[in-house]
Scaffold this motif. Structure first.
Motif, PDB file in Angstrom:
ATOM      1  N   THR A  16       0.908  -1.160   0.126  1.00 23.42           N
ATOM      2  CA  THR A  16       0.014  -0.218   0.049  1.00 23.42           C
ATOM      3  C   THR A  16       0.858   1.184   0.055  1.00 23.42           C
ATOM      4  OG1 THR A  16      -1.531  -1.206   1.406  1.00 23.42           O
ATOM      5  CG2 THR A  16      -2.063   1.184   1.251  1.00 23.42           C
ATOM      6  N   VAL A  17       0.314   2.108  -0.717  1.00 24.58           N
ATOM      7  CA  VAL A  17       0.945   3.469  -0.713  1.00 24.58           C
ATOM      8  C   VAL A  17       0.145   4.538  -0.120  1.00 24.58           C
ATOM      9  CG1 VAL A  17       1.929   5.267  -2.286  1.00 24.58           C
ATOM     10  CG2 VAL A  17       2.472   2.927  -2.759  1.00 24.58           C
ATOM     11  N   ILE A  18       0.650   5.307   0.652  1.00 24.35           N
ATOM     12  CA  ILE A  18      -0.225   6.280   1.202  1.00 24.35           C
ATOM     13  C   ILE A  18       0.211   7.695   0.907  1.00 24.35           C
ATOM     14  CG2 ILE A  18      -1.195   7.323   3.277  1.00 24.35           C
ATOM     15  CD1 ILE A  18      -0.452   4.583   4.924  1.00 24.35           C
ATOM     16  N   ASP A  19      -0.401   8.257  -0.126  1.00 29.61           N
ATOM     17  CA  ASP A  19       0.125   9.603  -0.791  1.00 29.61           C
ATOM     18  C   ASP A  19      -0.889  10.629  -0.244  1.00 29.61           C
ATOM     19  OD1 ASP A  19       1.210  11.236  -2.551  1.00 29.61           O
ATOM     20  OD2 ASP A  19       0.755  10.040  -4.324  1.00 29.61           O
ATOM     21  N   HIS A  20      -0.457  11.833  -0.560  1.00 28.16           N
ATOM     22  CA  HIS A  20      -1.177  13.067  -0.361  1.00 28.16           C
ATOM     23  C   HIS A  20      -1.227  13.298   1.035  1.00 28.16           C
ATOM     24  CE1 HIS A  20      -1.603  13.903  -4.574  1.00 28.16           C
ATOM     25  NE2 HIS A  20      -2.269  12.688  -4.744  1.00 28.16           N
ATOM     26  N   ILE A  21       0.024  13.037   2.094  1.00 31.60           N
ATOM     27  CA  ILE A  21      -0.024  13.463   3.251  1.00 31.60           C
ATOM     28  C   ILE A  21       0.485  14.958   3.469  1.00 31.60           C
ATOM     29  CG2 ILE A  21       0.880  12.479   5.490  1.00 31.60           C
ATOM     30  CD1 ILE A  21       1.215   9.843   4.102  1.00 31.60           C
ATOM     31  N   PRO A  22      -0.089  15.728   4.216  1.00 30.73           N
ATOM     32  CA  PRO A  22       0.653  17.088   4.410  1.00 30.73           C
ATOM     33  C   PRO A  22       1.953  16.552   5.028  1.00 30.73           C
ATOM     34  CG  PRO A  22      -1.668  17.136   5.099  1.00 30.73           C
ATOM     35  CD  PRO A  22      -1.342  15.571   4.788  1.00 30.73           C
ATOM     36  N   ALA A  23       2.944  17.299   4.605  1.00 25.47           N
ATOM     37  CA  ALA A  23       4.409  17.040   5.181  1.00 25.47           C
ATOM     38  C   ALA A  23       4.606  16.818   6.442  1.00 25.47           C
ATOM     39  CB  ALA A  23       5.456  17.828   4.435  1.00 25.47           C
ATOM     40  N   ASN A  24       3.840  17.937   7.231  1.00 29.12           N
ATOM     41  CA  ASN A  24       4.095  18.018   8.723  1.00 29.12           C
ATOM     42  C   ASN A  24       3.275  17.017   9.454  1.00 29.12           C
ATOM     43  OD1 ASN A  24       1.705  19.052   8.046  1.00 29.12           O
ATOM     44  ND2 ASN A  24       1.664  20.743   9.531  1.00 29.12           N
ATOM     45  N   CYS A  25       2.623  16.098   8.790  1.00 27.84           N
ATOM     46  CA  CYS A  25       1.569  15.031   9.346  1.00 27.84           C
ATOM     47  C   CYS A  25       2.093  13.782   9.090  1.00 27.84           C
ATOM     48  CB  CYS A  25       0.470  15.060   8.745  1.00 27.84           C
ATOM     49  SG  CYS A  25      -0.652  16.549   9.333  1.00 27.84           S
ATOM     50  N   LEU A  26       3.450  13.589   8.471  1.00 29.29           N
ATOM     51  CA  LEU A  26       4.198  12.340   8.191  1.00 29.29           C
ATOM     52  C   LEU A  26       4.347  11.243   9.335  1.00 29.29           C
ATOM     53  CD1 LEU A  26       5.539  10.098   6.236  1.00 29.29           C
ATOM     54  CD2 LEU A  26       7.661  11.414   6.544  1.00 29.29           C
ATOM     55  N   PHE A  27       4.723  11.969  10.214  1.00 25.83           N
ATOM     56  CA  PHE A  27       5.142  11.017  11.325  1.00 25.83           C
ATOM     57  C   PHE A  27       4.024  10.922  12.296  1.00 25.83           C
ATOM     58  CE2 PHE A  27       9.430  12.837  10.157  1.00 25.83           C
ATOM     59  CZ  PHE A  27       9.950  11.526   9.813  1.00 25.83           C
ATOM     60  N   LYS A  28       2.997  11.749  12.525  1.00 26.09           N
ATOM     61  CA  LYS A  28       1.811  11.376  12.955  1.00 26.09           C
ATOM     62  C   LYS A  28       1.024  10.220  12.256  1.00 26.09           C
ATOM     63  CE  LYS A  28       0.478  16.193  14.303  1.00 26.09           C
ATOM     64  NZ  LYS A  28      -0.682  17.063  13.714  1.00 26.09           N
ATOM     65  N   VAL A  29       1.204   9.995  10.984  1.00 22.18           N
ATOM     66  CA  VAL A  29       0.467   9.013  10.233  1.00 22.18           C
ATOM     67  C   VAL A  29       1.284   7.634  10.614  1.00 22.18           C
ATOM     68  CG1 VAL A  29      -0.006   7.938   7.981  1.00 22.18           C
ATOM     69  CG2 VAL A  29      -0.624  10.348   8.467  1.00 22.18           C
ATOM     70  N   ILE A  30       2.741   7.665  10.614  1.00 22.33           N
ATOM     71  CA  ILE A  30       3.356   6.503  10.844  1.00 22.33           C
ATOM     72  C   ILE A  30       3.031   6.050  12.294  1.00 22.33           C
ATOM     73  CG2 ILE A  30       5.913   5.797  11.450  1.00 22.33           C
ATOM     74  CD1 ILE A  30       6.602   7.714   9.120  1.00 22.33           C
ATOM     75  N   SER A  31       3.001   6.921  13.142  1.00 24.86           N
ATOM     76  CA  SER A  31       2.896   6.547  14.593  1.00 24.86           C
ATOM     77  C   SER A  31       1.195   5.919  14.707  1.00 24.86           C
ATOM     78  CB  SER A  31       2.870   7.806  15.505  1.00 24.86           C
ATOM     79  OG  SER A  31       2.495   7.580  16.909  1.00 24.86           O
ATOM     80  N   ILE A  32       0.220   6.713  14.182  1.00 27.93           N
ATOM     81  CA  ILE A  32      -1.067   6.145  14.586  1.00 27.93           C
ATOM     82  C   ILE A  32      -1.568   4.972  13.648  1.00 27.93           C
ATOM     83  CG2 ILE A  32      -2.198   8.602  14.847  1.00 27.93           C
ATOM     84  CD1 ILE A  32      -3.346   8.292  12.173  1.00 27.93           C
ATOM     85  N   ASP A  36       5.783   2.594  13.264  1.00 30.75           N
ATOM     86  CA  ASP A  36       7.215   2.517  13.764  1.00 30.75           C
ATOM     87  C   ASP A  36       7.597   1.238  14.609  1.00 30.75           C
ATOM     88  OD1 ASP A  36       4.958   3.058  15.408  1.00 30.75           O
ATOM     89  OD2 ASP A  36       5.762   4.538  16.740  1.00 30.75           O
ATOM     90  N   ASN A  37       6.396   0.215  14.827  1.00 29.66           N
ATOM     91  CA  ASN A  37       6.684  -0.982  15.264  1.00 29.66           C
ATOM     92  C   ASN A  37       6.434  -2.095  14.138  1.00 29.66           C
ATOM     93  OD1 ASN A  37       7.553   0.000  17.860  1.00 29.66           O
ATOM     94  ND2 ASN A  37       5.115   0.544  18.233  1.00 29.66           N
ATOM     95  N   CYS A  38       6.558  -2.102  12.911  1.00 31.58           N
ATOM     96  CA  CYS A  38       6.363  -2.841  11.808  1.00 31.58           C
ATOM     97  C   CYS A  38       7.381  -3.359  11.145  1.00 31.58           C
ATOM     98  CB  CYS A  38       5.452  -2.166  10.898  1.00 31.58           C
ATOM     99  SG  CYS A  38       4.736  -3.095   9.414  1.00 31.58           S
TER     100      CYS A  38
END
Length: 152
Positions: A16-32, A36-38
Motif C-alpha cells: 500500500t502507498v499512502i499518498d497526499h499526506i501533508p508533509a508536517n503530518c508524516l510522523f503522525k500517520v506513521i505513529s497512528i 514505527d513497530n512494523c
C-alpha cells in the motif's frame, strides 16, 4: 535521455502507498498506524513537491493492507490522503480517506473529567467540522479540536 520523471521513492511490488499526506503530518500517520513497530519494508519521503500542499509526504508499506478503522485514523490527521493498493508493481485500487460522521474508539476526549478518561468506556464522537477537525464527545459534549486531538 528519457522524458519520464524519476520516482523520488522506490516502487514496491505488493502493498500500500499512502499518498497526499501533508508533509508536517508524516510522523503522525506513521505513529497512528503503528508503522514505527512494523517489520514490513517501509519507505517514506517527505517534503516532496505537491501542487495541492506545496510539500507532501508519502509512505510505501510492502505486503500490507489497511482496514477501514486505519483509514479513519488517517483521515483524522490527513483528511486528503489517498491509498493506492499495489499488486505486481501496478496500482489495482485507489482508496480515498474520508472523515466519518461518527468516530468510535479511535480518538481520545481532551476533557480530563470526561467519563471516557476515568472509566473503561469506548470513546464516541460526532464530527462537528472537518475543516478544522472538531469532534464533539458523545458523553461530556466537549469539542476536541485538531490541536488537542490524540489518536488511540
Amino acid at each position: 535521455m528519457s522524458n519520464k520523471t524519476e520516482l523520488s521513492v522506490s516502487a514496491i511490488k505488493e502493498g500500500t502507498v499512502i499518498d497526499h499526506i501533508p508533509a508536517n503530518c508524516l510522523f503522525k500517520v506513521i505513529s497512528i498506524l503503528g508503522l514505527d513497530n512494523c517489520d514490513n519494508l517501509i519507505t517514506f519521503g517527505t517534503n516532496l513537491g505537491s501542487n495541492r500542499y506545496g510539500k507532501k509526504a508519502i509512505i510505501k508499506v510492502a505486503d500490507k493492507s489497511f482496514e477501514k478503522e486505519d483509514l479513519n485514523r488517517i483521515a483524522l490527521v490527513a483528511p486528503d490522503a489517498r491509498l493506492n493498493i499495489i499488486r505486481d508493481y501496478e496500482v489495482v485500487e485507489k482508496k480515498f480517506v474520508t472523515v466519518p460522521q461518527e468516530i468510535i474508539g479511535i480518538a481520545k476526549c481532551f476533557n480530563p473529567k470526561c467519563i471516557t478518561n476515568n472509566e473503561t468506556i469506548i470513546t464516541k464522537f460526532t464530527l462537528v467540522n472537518s475543516n478544522v477537525m472538531a469532534l464533539k464527545c458523545h458523553y461530556c459534549e466537549k469539542v476536541t479540536t485538531e490541536e488537542h486531538l490524540k489518536i488511540l
